[in-house]
Design an enzyme around this catalytic site. Sequence first.
Site, PDB file in Angstrom:
ATOM      1  N   SER A  65      17.429 -41.877   7.352  1.00 31.31           N
ATOM      2  CA  SER A  65      17.477 -41.221   8.665  1.00 31.31           C
ATOM      3  C   SER A  65      16.522 -41.844   9.676  1.00 31.31           C
ATOM      4  O   SER A  65      15.406 -42.269   9.327  1.00 31.31           O
ATOM      5  CB  SER A  65      17.090 -39.747   8.467  1.00 31.31           C
ATOM      6  OG  SER A  65      16.808 -39.157   9.704  1.00 31.31           O
ATOM      7  N   GLU A  87      14.824 -40.201  11.515  1.00 32.29           N
ATOM      8  CA  GLU A  87      13.655 -39.319  11.496  1.00 32.29           C
ATOM      9  C   GLU A  87      12.483 -39.999  10.750  1.00 32.29           C
ATOM     10  O   GLU A  87      11.334 -39.604  10.931  1.00 32.29           O
ATOM     11  CB  GLU A  87      14.060 -37.989  10.858  1.00 32.29           C
ATOM     12  CG  GLU A  87      13.074 -36.864  10.942  1.00 32.29           C
ATOM     13  CD  GLU A  87      12.747 -36.342  12.348  1.00 32.29           C
ATOM     14  OE1 GLU A  87      13.545 -36.509  13.279  1.00 32.29           O
ATOM     15  OE2 GLU A  87      11.654 -35.762  12.485  1.00 32.29           O
ATOM     16  N   TYR A 104      10.620 -33.401   6.376  1.00 35.49           N
ATOM     17  CA  TYR A 104      11.934 -34.013   6.137  1.00 35.49           C
ATOM     18  C   TYR A 104      11.827 -35.541   6.239  1.00 35.49           C
ATOM     19  O   TYR A 104      12.343 -36.269   5.389  1.00 35.49           O
ATOM     20  CB  TYR A 104      12.937 -33.478   7.160  1.00 35.49           C
ATOM     21  CG  TYR A 104      14.258 -34.212   7.181  1.00 35.49           C
ATOM     22  CD1 TYR A 104      15.277 -33.910   6.283  1.00 35.49           C
ATOM     23  CD2 TYR A 104      14.500 -35.235   8.107  1.00 35.49           C
ATOM     24  CE1 TYR A 104      16.492 -34.594   6.312  1.00 35.49           C
ATOM     25  CE2 TYR A 104      15.708 -35.921   8.138  1.00 35.49           C
ATOM     26  CZ  TYR A 104      16.697 -35.595   7.239  1.00 35.49           C
ATOM     27  OH  TYR A 104      17.893 -36.276   7.266  1.00 35.49           O
TER      28      TYR A 104
HETATM   29  P1  NAP Z   1      24.809 -31.399   6.002  1.00 32.37           P
HETATM   30  O1  NAP Z   1      26.027 -31.047   6.805  1.00 32.37           O
HETATM   31  O2  NAP Z   1      23.588 -30.569   6.119  1.00 32.37           O
HETATM   32  O3  NAP Z   1      25.257 -31.456   4.463  1.00 32.37           O
HETATM   33  C1  NAP Z   1      24.312 -31.453   3.430  1.00 32.37           C
HETATM   34  C2  NAP Z   1      25.029 -31.346   2.106  1.00 32.37           C
HETATM   35  O4  NAP Z   1      24.064 -31.379   1.038  1.00 32.37           O
HETATM   36  C3  NAP Z   1      25.833 -30.046   1.915  1.00 32.37           C
HETATM   37  O5  NAP Z   1      27.058 -30.384   1.291  1.00 32.37           O
HETATM   38  C4  NAP Z   1      24.951 -29.236   0.978  1.00 32.37           C
HETATM   39  O6  NAP Z   1      25.664 -28.329   0.179  1.00 32.37           O
HETATM   40  C5  NAP Z   1      24.383 -30.359   0.106  1.00 32.37           C
HETATM   41  N1  NAP Z   1      23.188 -29.944  -0.641  1.00 32.37           N
HETATM   42  C6  NAP Z   1      22.031 -29.465  -0.133  1.00 32.37           C
HETATM   43  N2  NAP Z   1      21.180 -29.156  -1.129  1.00 32.37           N
HETATM   44  C7  NAP Z   1      21.820 -29.453  -2.294  1.00 32.37           C
HETATM   45  C8  NAP Z   1      21.459 -29.341  -3.667  1.00 32.37           C
HETATM   46  N3  NAP Z   1      20.276 -28.864  -4.043  1.00 32.37           N
HETATM   47  N4  NAP Z   1      22.347 -29.735  -4.612  1.00 32.37           N
HETATM   48  C9  NAP Z   1      23.564 -30.205  -4.239  1.00 32.37           C
HETATM   49  N5  NAP Z   1      23.965 -30.325  -2.956  1.00 32.37           N
HETATM   50  C10 NAP Z   1      23.095 -29.948  -1.990  1.00 32.37           C
HETATM   51  O7  NAP Z   1      24.366 -32.906   6.318  1.00 32.37           O
HETATM   52  P2  NAP Z   1      25.154 -34.075   7.098  1.00 32.37           P
HETATM   53  O8  NAP Z   1      24.909 -33.921   8.558  1.00 32.37           O
HETATM   54  O9  NAP Z   1      26.517 -34.195   6.558  1.00 32.37           O
HETATM   55  O10 NAP Z   1      24.278 -35.347   6.656  1.00 32.37           O
HETATM   56  C11 NAP Z   1      24.556 -36.041   5.449  1.00 32.37           C
HETATM   57  C12 NAP Z   1      23.304 -36.788   5.003  1.00 32.37           C
HETATM   58  O11 NAP Z   1      22.892 -37.698   6.006  1.00 32.37           O
HETATM   59  C13 NAP Z   1      22.097 -35.907   4.731  1.00 32.37           C
HETATM   60  O12 NAP Z   1      21.398 -36.483   3.643  1.00 32.37           O
HETATM   61  C14 NAP Z   1      21.266 -36.006   5.993  1.00 32.37           C
HETATM   62  O13 NAP Z   1      19.906 -35.771   5.699  1.00 32.37           O
HETATM   63  C15 NAP Z   1      21.541 -37.449   6.374  1.00 32.37           C
HETATM   64  N6  NAP Z   1      21.471 -37.755   7.804  1.00 32.37           N
HETATM   65  C16 NAP Z   1      22.207 -37.014   8.683  1.00 32.37           C
HETATM   66  C17 NAP Z   1      22.178 -37.348  10.038  1.00 32.37           C
HETATM   67  C18 NAP Z   1      22.989 -36.561  11.040  1.00 32.37           C
HETATM   68  O14 NAP Z   1      22.714 -36.688  12.244  1.00 32.37           O
HETATM   69  N7  NAP Z   1      23.993 -35.797  10.643  1.00 32.37           N
HETATM   70  C19 NAP Z   1      21.416 -38.459  10.475  1.00 32.37           C
HETATM   71  C20 NAP Z   1      20.699 -39.179   9.521  1.00 32.37           C
HETATM   72  C21 NAP Z   1      20.742 -38.846   8.192  1.00 32.37           C
HETATM   73  P3  NAP Z   1      25.827 -26.769   0.541  1.00 32.37           P
HETATM   74  O15 NAP Z   1      27.118 -26.686   1.307  1.00 32.37           O
HETATM   75  O16 NAP Z   1      25.908 -26.121  -0.796  1.00 32.37           O
HETATM   76  O17 NAP Z   1      24.637 -26.351   1.338  1.00 32.37           O
HETATM   77  O1  G4F Z   2      19.795 -31.001  16.173  1.00 32.55           O
HETATM   78  P1  G4F Z   2      18.437 -31.135  15.607  1.00 32.55           P
HETATM   79  O2  G4F Z   2      17.962 -30.062  14.708  1.00 32.55           O
HETATM   80  O3  G4F Z   2      18.396 -32.567  14.911  1.00 32.55           O
HETATM   81  P2  G4F Z   2      17.179 -33.479  14.385  1.00 32.55           P
HETATM   82  O4  G4F Z   2      15.952 -32.714  14.209  1.00 32.55           O
HETATM   83  O5  G4F Z   2      17.101 -34.672  15.276  1.00 32.55           O
HETATM   84  O6  G4F Z   2      17.717 -33.887  12.932  1.00 32.55           O
HETATM   85  C1  G4F Z   2      19.051 -34.328  12.733  1.00 32.55           C
HETATM   86  O7  G4F Z   2      19.113 -35.716  12.937  1.00 32.55           O
HETATM   87  C2  G4F Z   2      18.321 -36.498  12.018  1.00 32.55           C
HETATM   88  C3  G4F Z   2      18.482 -37.973  12.419  1.00 32.55           C
HETATM   89  O8  G4F Z   2      17.400 -38.358  13.231  1.00 32.55           O
HETATM   90  C4  G4F Z   2      18.855 -36.237  10.621  1.00 32.55           C
HETATM   91  F1  G4F Z   2      18.193 -37.032   9.731  1.00 32.55           F
HETATM   92  C5  G4F Z   2      18.684 -34.769  10.277  1.00 32.55           C
HETATM   93  O9  G4F Z   2      19.237 -34.517   8.986  1.00 32.55           O
HETATM   94  C6  G4F Z   2      19.451 -33.929  11.312  1.00 32.55           C
HETATM   95  O10 G4F Z   2      20.836 -34.144  11.133  1.00 32.55           O
HETATM   96  O11 G4F Z   2      17.390 -31.295  16.792  1.00 32.55           O
HETATM   97  C7  G4F Z   2      17.523 -32.295  17.799  1.00 32.55           C
HETATM   98  C8  G4F Z   2      16.491 -32.055  18.910  1.00 32.55           C
HETATM   99  C9  G4F Z   2      15.069 -31.897  18.390  1.00 32.55           C
HETATM  100  O12 G4F Z   2      14.232 -32.618  19.223  1.00 32.55           O
HETATM  101  C10 G4F Z   2      14.774 -30.405  18.516  1.00 32.55           C
HETATM  102  O13 G4F Z   2      13.419 -30.089  18.735  1.00 32.55           O
HETATM  103  O14 G4F Z   2      16.808 -30.822  19.548  1.00 32.55           O
HETATM  104  C11 G4F Z   2      15.614 -30.092  19.735  1.00 32.55           C
HETATM  105  N1  G4F Z   2      15.959 -28.671  19.839  1.00 32.55           N
HETATM  106  C12 G4F Z   2      15.752 -27.906  20.950  1.00 32.55           C
HETATM  107  N2  G4F Z   2      16.158 -26.663  20.736  1.00 32.55           N
HETATM  108  C13 G4F Z   2      16.514 -27.894  18.887  1.00 32.55           C
HETATM  109  C14 G4F Z   2      16.637 -26.621  19.455  1.00 32.55           C
HETATM  110  N3  G4F Z   2      16.924 -28.169  17.621  1.00 32.55           N
HETATM  111  C15 G4F Z   2      17.497 -27.149  16.917  1.00 32.55           C
HETATM  112  N4  G4F Z   2      17.950 -27.406  15.661  1.00 32.55           N
HETATM  113  N5  G4F Z   2      17.608 -25.880  17.437  1.00 32.55           N
HETATM  114  C16 G4F Z   2      17.192 -25.548  18.699  1.00 32.55           C
HETATM  115  O15 G4F Z   2      17.317 -24.417  19.146  1.00 32.55           O
END
Ligand code: NAP
Ligand code: G4F
Length: 324
Positions: free
Chosen positions: A124, A126, A148
């Site tokens: 990520s 992050e 995280y």
């Molecule tokens: P997500 O929608 O939060 O999905 C997370 C998945 O992990 C869900 O299927 C969840 O299952 C499963 N999980 C959580 N804890 C588990 C456990 N203990 N055992 C088995 N399964 C478990 O995440 P996403 O947005 O698809 O992201 C996919 C991956 O990319 C994650 O690793 C995230 O950290 C990473 N990532 C995401 C972003 C982004 O912007 N979306 C960016 C960078 C990296 P349940 O349904 O049971 O909760």
């Molecule tokens: O949508 P967010 O919670 O995403 P964040 O923290 O960037 O993390 C996501 O992206 C990461 C990649 O860089 C992934 F690795 C991670 O798994 C996840 O998918 O927040 C985005 C921004 C932050 O700056 C937060 O402070 O939105 C700001 N924010 C403002 N109000 C909020 C809110 N975030 C959330 N979740 N909820 C609010 O009410």
Amino acid sequence: MTKRALITGITGQDGSFLAELLHSKGYEVHGLMRRSAVPVDQRLGTLAHFVQVEHAELTDAAALQEIVGRLKPDEIYHLAAQSHVQYSFQAPEVTFDINTTGCMRLLEAVRKSSPESRYYQASSSEMFGEPRETPQRETTPFHPMSPYGVSKLAAFWACVVYREAYGLYTTNGILYNHESERRGEDYVTRKITRAAAAISLGLQETLHLGNLDARRDWGYSPEYVEAMWMMLQQDKPGDFIIATGETHTVREFCEVAFAHVGLDWEKHVVVDPAFFRPIESHLLVGDNTKAREVLGWQPRTSFDQIVRRMVDADLAKLRRANAD
Ligand code: NAP
Ligand code: G4F
């Protein structure tokens, strides 16, 4: 010959799009999920027609070992995680156990039982936290700003160590924020699009948000899972940044989403300290040059298109729910 893939996190946003992509390419798709009181078919939706379910928790090394050893997948996409950054401040230990030790458990299963598998790690942006340069490249030093981020950084290095120590094919995709109509409802983008839709339908009045000044590099999830697949088709493993190269503030996201339904966001958004984090990544933006040149990948959907598509999907969903 039919390729076999194992996707962890099959019930998540990326897991669902990736499963559809691999199925369309003729893969045999296995999806790892933890048990829940909600029936499997309900959790998987249309994926249930073609995904073969494997039940395990990332905290259960023996179960992971059994699944990986039995399937010996050609490709493993490790997407499962505790992926909510703000929640990781409340639950750092659980976050580390799932995201870091979970990754180590899976890598050990691959090393011992299926060393020929190609392994993708969901790393990520992050991990850059307070970035040392803008935009960030694969060579930019890491400085995570959340539990995280720390958990993902340790998992990133675990993949590098298993690649270098044991010759395993482990690739890190360093993905910037990517969104879609399937995004979880407590991430800021979906929270905004759902609220804009609900307010326009008279179902909600206000939206409570935290930091409106944070900047993120937001892309479209279906395109990011294509990049994951492309990474595992390379002859050699490596680390790749996947990003659009553009940033927008949370405030801009609100403007576009509310304007799409004819509303002024400033009349509805309330800044609420409950959604601020103890520390925060203020400006994340990635340089995708390596992905463009090596993978031939590039983003196609613009920021405005993503926002509008998400609002439209939320409008349709809320209208359906309220028609019942
Ligand atoms: P997500 O929608 O939060 O999905 C997370 C998945 O992990 C869900 O299927 C969840 O299952 C499963 N999980 C959580 N804890 C588990 C456990 N203990 N055992 C088995 N399964 C478990 O995440 P996403 O947005 O698809 O992201 C996919 C991956 O990319 C994650 O690793 C995230 O950290 C990473 N990532 C995401 C972003 C982004 O912007 N979306 C960016 C960078 C990296 P349940 O349904 O049971 O909760
Ligand atoms: O949508 P967010 O919670 O995403 P964040 O923290 O960037 O993390 C996501 O992206 C990461 C990649 O860089 C992934 F690795 C991670 O798994 C996840 O998918 O927040 C985005 C921004 C932050 O700056 C937060 O402070 O939105 C700001 N924010 C403002 N109000 C909020 C809110 N975030 C959330 N979740 N909820 C609010 O009410």
